[in-house]
Design a protein around this motif. Structure first.
Motif, mmCIF file in Angstrom:
data_model
loop_
_atom_site.group_PDB
_atom_site.id
_atom_site.type_symbol
_atom_site.label_atom_id
_atom_site.label_comp_id
_atom_site.label_asym_id
_atom_site.label_seq_id
_atom_site.Cartn_x
_atom_site.Cartn_y
_atom_site.Cartn_z
ATOM 1 N N CYS A 237 -9.821 -9.183 -38.373
ATOM 2 C CA CYS A 237 -11.211 -8.765 -38.166
ATOM 3 C C CYS A 237 -12.040 -9.087 -39.406
ATOM 4 C CB CYS A 237 -11.265 -7.271 -37.870
ATOM 5 S SG CYS A 237 -12.941 -6.619 -37.704
ATOM 6 N N LYS A 238 -13.151 -9.790 -39.202
ATOM 7 C CA LYS A 238 -14.020 -10.150 -40.326
ATOM 8 C C LYS A 238 -14.764 -8.946 -40.889
ATOM 9 C CE LYS A 238 -16.256 -13.413 -38.135
ATOM 10 N NZ LYS A 238 -17.232 -14.505 -37.862
ATOM 11 N N ASP A 239 -14.931 -7.895 -40.062
ATOM 12 C CA ASP A 239 -15.701 -6.727 -40.491
ATOM 13 C C ASP A 239 -14.885 -5.744 -41.315
ATOM 14 O OD1 ASP A 239 -18.010 -7.655 -39.269
ATOM 15 O OD2 ASP A 239 -17.535 -6.683 -37.362
ATOM 16 N N CYS A 240 -13.646 -5.481 -40.900
ATOM 17 C CA CYS A 240 -12.860 -4.462 -41.611
ATOM 18 C C CYS A 240 -11.541 -4.975 -42.170
ATOM 19 C CB CYS A 240 -12.614 -3.256 -40.710
ATOM 20 S SG CYS A 240 -11.441 -3.575 -39.362
ATOM 21 N N GLY A 241 -11.169 -6.212 -41.825
ATOM 22 C CA GLY A 241 -9.941 -6.785 -42.364
ATOM 23 C C GLY A 241 -8.678 -6.378 -41.639
ATOM 24 N N SER A 242 -8.804 -5.630 -40.559
ATOM 25 C CA SER A 242 -7.626 -5.194 -39.812
ATOM 26 C C SER A 242 -7.098 -6.322 -38.925
ATOM 27 C CB SER A 242 -7.962 -3.980 -38.946
ATOM 28 O OG SER A 242 -8.355 -2.880 -39.744
ATOM 29 N N ARG A 243 -5.863 -6.176 -38.498
ATOM 30 C CA ARG A 243 -5.241 -7.121 -37.579
ATOM 31 C C ARG A 243 -4.160 -6.379 -36.801
ATOM 32 N NH1 ARG A 243 -0.312 -8.059 -39.038
ATOM 33 N NH2 ARG A 243 0.222 -7.415 -41.133
ATOM 34 N N PRO A 244 -3.778 -6.871 -35.616
ATOM 35 C CA PRO A 244 -4.384 -8.039 -34.965
ATOM 36 C C PRO A 244 -5.533 -7.625 -34.052
ATOM 37 C CG PRO A 244 -2.442 -7.369 -33.759
ATOM 38 C CD PRO A 244 -2.569 -6.407 -34.916
ATOM 39 N N MET A 245 -6.526 -8.510 -33.938
ATOM 40 C CA MET A 245 -7.549 -8.311 -32.927
ATOM 41 C C MET A 245 -6.954 -8.666 -31.569
ATOM 42 S SD MET A 245 -10.949 -9.840 -34.827
ATOM 43 C CE MET A 245 -12.156 -8.947 -33.837
ATOM 44 N N VAL A 246 -7.496 -8.087 -30.529
ATOM 45 C CA VAL A 246 -6.971 -8.279 -29.177
ATOM 46 C C VAL A 246 -7.947 -9.119 -28.365
ATOM 47 C CG1 VAL A 246 -6.176 -7.150 -27.072
ATOM 48 C CG2 VAL A 246 -5.818 -6.049 -29.298
ATOM 49 N N LYS A 247 -7.413 -10.156 -27.688
ATOM 50 C CA LYS A 247 -8.273 -11.028 -26.901
ATOM 51 C C LYS A 247 -8.743 -10.313 -25.629
ATOM 52 C CE LYS A 247 -8.744 -15.733 -25.186
ATOM 53 N NZ LYS A 247 -9.666 -15.313 -24.136
ATOM 54 N N LYS A 248 -10.061 -10.296 -25.451
ATOM 55 C CA LYS A 248 -10.680 -9.757 -24.256
ATOM 56 C C LYS A 248 -11.521 -10.852 -23.606
ATOM 57 C CE LYS A 248 -9.163 -5.545 -24.986
ATOM 58 N NZ LYS A 248 -8.193 -4.875 -24.070
ATOM 59 N N ARG A 249 -12.077 -10.570 -22.448
ATOM 60 C CA ARG A 249 -12.887 -11.581 -21.756
ATOM 61 C C ARG A 249 -14.132 -11.962 -22.541
ATOM 62 N NH1 ARG A 249 -13.084 -10.417 -15.222
ATOM 63 N NH2 ARG A 249 -10.857 -10.837 -14.805
ATOM 64 N N ASN A 250 -14.720 -10.985 -23.224
ATOM 65 C CA ASN A 250 -15.984 -11.246 -23.935
ATOM 66 C C ASN A 250 -15.783 -11.512 -25.429
ATOM 67 O OD1 ASN A 250 -15.120 -8.641 -24.410
ATOM 68 N ND2 ASN A 250 -17.191 -7.803 -24.639
ATOM 69 N N GLY A 251 -14.539 -11.719 -25.842
ATOM 70 C CA GLY A 251 -14.276 -12.010 -27.253
ATOM 71 C C GLY A 251 -13.009 -11.343 -27.736
ATOM 72 N N TRP A 252 -12.933 -11.150 -29.050
ATOM 73 C CA TRP A 252 -11.756 -10.531 -29.658
ATOM 74 C C TRP A 252 -12.147 -9.152 -30.178
ATOM 75 C CZ3 TRP A 252 -6.915 -13.087 -30.228
ATOM 76 C CH2 TRP A 252 -6.893 -14.385 -29.704
ATOM 77 N N LEU A 253 -11.406 -8.134 -29.741
ATOM 78 C CA LEU A 253 -11.714 -6.749 -30.067
ATOM 79 C C LEU A 253 -10.840 -6.258 -31.217
ATOM 80 C CD1 LEU A 253 -12.973 -3.916 -29.435
ATOM 81 C CD2 LEU A 253 -11.026 -3.598 -27.856
ATOM 82 N N CYS A 254 -11.481 -5.616 -32.190
ATOM 83 C CA CYS A 254 -10.743 -4.984 -33.281
ATOM 84 C C CYS A 254 -10.438 -3.541 -32.866
ATOM 85 C CB CYS A 254 -11.549 -4.996 -34.576
ATOM 86 S SG CYS A 254 -10.724 -4.104 -35.927
ATOM 87 N N PRO A 255 -9.162 -3.180 -32.761
ATOM 88 C CA PRO A 255 -8.819 -1.811 -32.357
ATOM 89 C C PRO A 255 -9.252 -0.757 -33.377
ATOM 90 C CG PRO A 255 -6.941 -3.300 -32.099
ATOM 91 C CD PRO A 255 -7.979 -4.029 -32.900
ATOM 92 N N ASP A 256 -9.438 -1.155 -34.629
ATOM 93 C CA ASP A 256 -9.775 -0.184 -35.669
ATOM 94 C C ASP A 256 -11.269 0.130 -35.722
ATOM 95 O OD1 ASP A 256 -7.144 -0.052 -36.225
ATOM 96 O OD2 ASP A 256 -7.239 -0.976 -38.200
ATOM 97 N N CYS A 257 -12.101 -0.916 -35.841
ATOM 98 C CA CYS A 257 -13.545 -0.671 -35.982
ATOM 99 C C CYS A 257 -14.315 -0.979 -34.709
ATOM 100 C CB CYS A 257 -14.111 -1.473 -37.149
ATOM 101 S SG CYS A 257 -14.194 -3.262 -36.878
ATOM 102 N N THR A 258 -13.619 -1.440 -33.666
ATOM 103 C CA THR A 258 -14.154 -1.736 -32.327
ATOM 104 C C THR A 258 -15.181 -2.876 -32.303
ATOM 105 O OG1 THR A 258 -15.984 -0.120 -32.372
ATOM 106 C CG2 THR A 258 -13.815 0.691 -31.662
ATOM 107 N N SER A 259 -15.289 -3.636 -33.383
ATOM 108 C CA SER A 259 -16.211 -4.779 -33.363
ATOM 109 C C SER A 259 -15.621 -5.890 -32.496
ATOM 110 C CB SER A 259 -16.456 -5.298 -34.779
ATOM 111 O OG SER A 259 -15.275 -5.866 -35.313
ATOM 112 N N ILE A 260 -16.498 -6.697 -31.933
ATOM 113 C CA ILE A 260 -16.084 -7.806 -31.071
ATOM 114 C C ILE A 260 -16.621 -9.106 -31.659
ATOM 115 C CG2 ILE A 260 -16.321 -8.853 -28.783
ATOM 116 C CD1 ILE A 260 -16.442 -6.107 -27.586
ATOM 117 N N ASP A 261 -15.763 -10.095 -31.730
ATOM 118 C CA ASP A 261 -16.152 -11.381 -32.305
ATOM 119 C C ASP A 261 -15.560 -12.504 -31.463
ATOM 120 O OD1 ASP A 261 -15.630 -13.809 -34.266
ATOM 121 O OD2 ASP A 261 -17.200 -12.595 -35.183
#
Length: 321
Positions: A237-261
């Motif tokens: 995640c570019k916002d909080c540095g956590s990993r792994p982001m999870v692939k969703k239909r509308n992008g990649w979701l960060c489970p920690d900060c909930t940002s989508i990229d």
């Protein structure tokens, strides 16, 4: 004219990728952080000095940042090379806040530690002198008519101070500040060297220099005693540095900060190429990005401007040079 622009070196980019994917508890982590810090300091110094090279006449000065050449099986890299029809200048850029001392009696450079101890250091003038010599040899091997080559050490940090004990004009004349780069070039030009390279030859030399540049390719795993298991997988995640982001239909979701990229996965693929320094298969990409299937990975890789080698399950993707 800037021919080869300033950019982060390949080793610099590889360390930036590596430091995000190695655990801080790994025995080599601090060394990786230290080596990356040195690269950052050097790059920042070159960045500060780069502006003053843009002030040189664009019609007569061709400027190359960070060229790494090979002659007689010896590699050498120059921070800045300035090519003109009459002469060549090589610059070594130093970005240090510490005072550098020179003793004219012992002909030695040294620094003073916080406890007062004198610690010898390498001679930066000889360093850039050797680069100039190897460049002269490279030109000879390439069949280029020899031009006068001069060299200088640039103090890019305004806080840096050179202190000399005794008289050493041969030292002081080779150290210049960033602001003095244009004036230094003008002084060399005022020596009125004859024109040796016409426009056609200048273009040929320009092409030879560009085509001969070779990035440094270190084996990161040997250098830092790493195994493939030491490299953390997953999209970061570019916002909080956590990993792994999870692939969703509308992008990649960060489970920690909930940002989508939508593009973080591309940076992860870049990390793979920088760290592994080899091609990637769809299966390997699936594991590295933590995807559900190899077909997902294949569809993502198809979106990137990569070179494709092989077919079906053996298909391997490489970064284009």
């Amino acid at each position: 004219m800037i021919i080869f622009p300033l950019k982060k070196s390949y080793p610099h980019l590889r360390l930036e990728a590596l430091v995000t994917r190695v655990s801080p508890t790994h025995p080599s982590y601090e060394t990786i952080v230290s080596d990356l810090g040195k690269r950052k300091i050097g790059y920042f110094g070159e960045e500060r000095a780069s502006y003053f090279f843009t002030l040189l006449p664009s019609d007569t000065c061709l400027i190359f940042h960070g060229l790494r050449l090979n002659v007689d099986n010896l590699y050498f890299q120059m921070d800045v090379l300035v090519l003109t029809p009459s002469f060549i200048l090589v610059f070594e850029v130093k970005n240090s806040t510490r005072h550098l001392h020179y003793d004219s009696k012992t002909e030695q450079f040294y620094k003073i530690e916080t406890d007062g101890r004198k610690v010898g250091t390498y001679n930066p003038i000889e360093q850039v002198h050797n680069q100039a010599y190897l460049l002269s040899r490279w030109l000879q091997v390439k069949g280029v008519e020899q031009l006068p080559i001069d060299y200088y050490v640039v103090r890019s940090n305004p806080k840096s101070v050179l202190e000399i004990t005794g008289s050493a004009p041969h030292i002081t004349s080779k150290f210049i500040s960033s602001e003095n780069i244009p004036n230094t070039v003008r002084k060399v030009d005022a020596r009125n060297f004859p024109i040796i390279l016409d426009k056609k030859t200048m273009k040929k030399v320009n092409q030879k220099l560009l085509h001969s540049h070779e990035d440094l390719h270190l084996d990161l795993f040997k250098t830092y005693d790493l195994t493939h298991d030491d490299i953390h997988v997953g999209v970061i995640c570019k916002d909080c540095g956590s990993r792994p982001m999870v692939k969703k239909r509308n992008g990649w979701l960060c489970p920690d900060c909930t940002s989508i990229d939508k593009n973080s996965w591309k940076l992860a693929v870049d990390d793979w190429f920088y760290i592994m320094n080899e091609g990637i298969t769809a299966k390997t990409c699936q594991h590295f990005l933590q995807l559900d299937s190899r077909h997902q990975a294949k569809r993502l890789l198809a979106q990137l401007p990569l070179e494709i080698v092989g077919e079906n399950i053996k298909t391997t993707y490489f970064r284009k040079e």
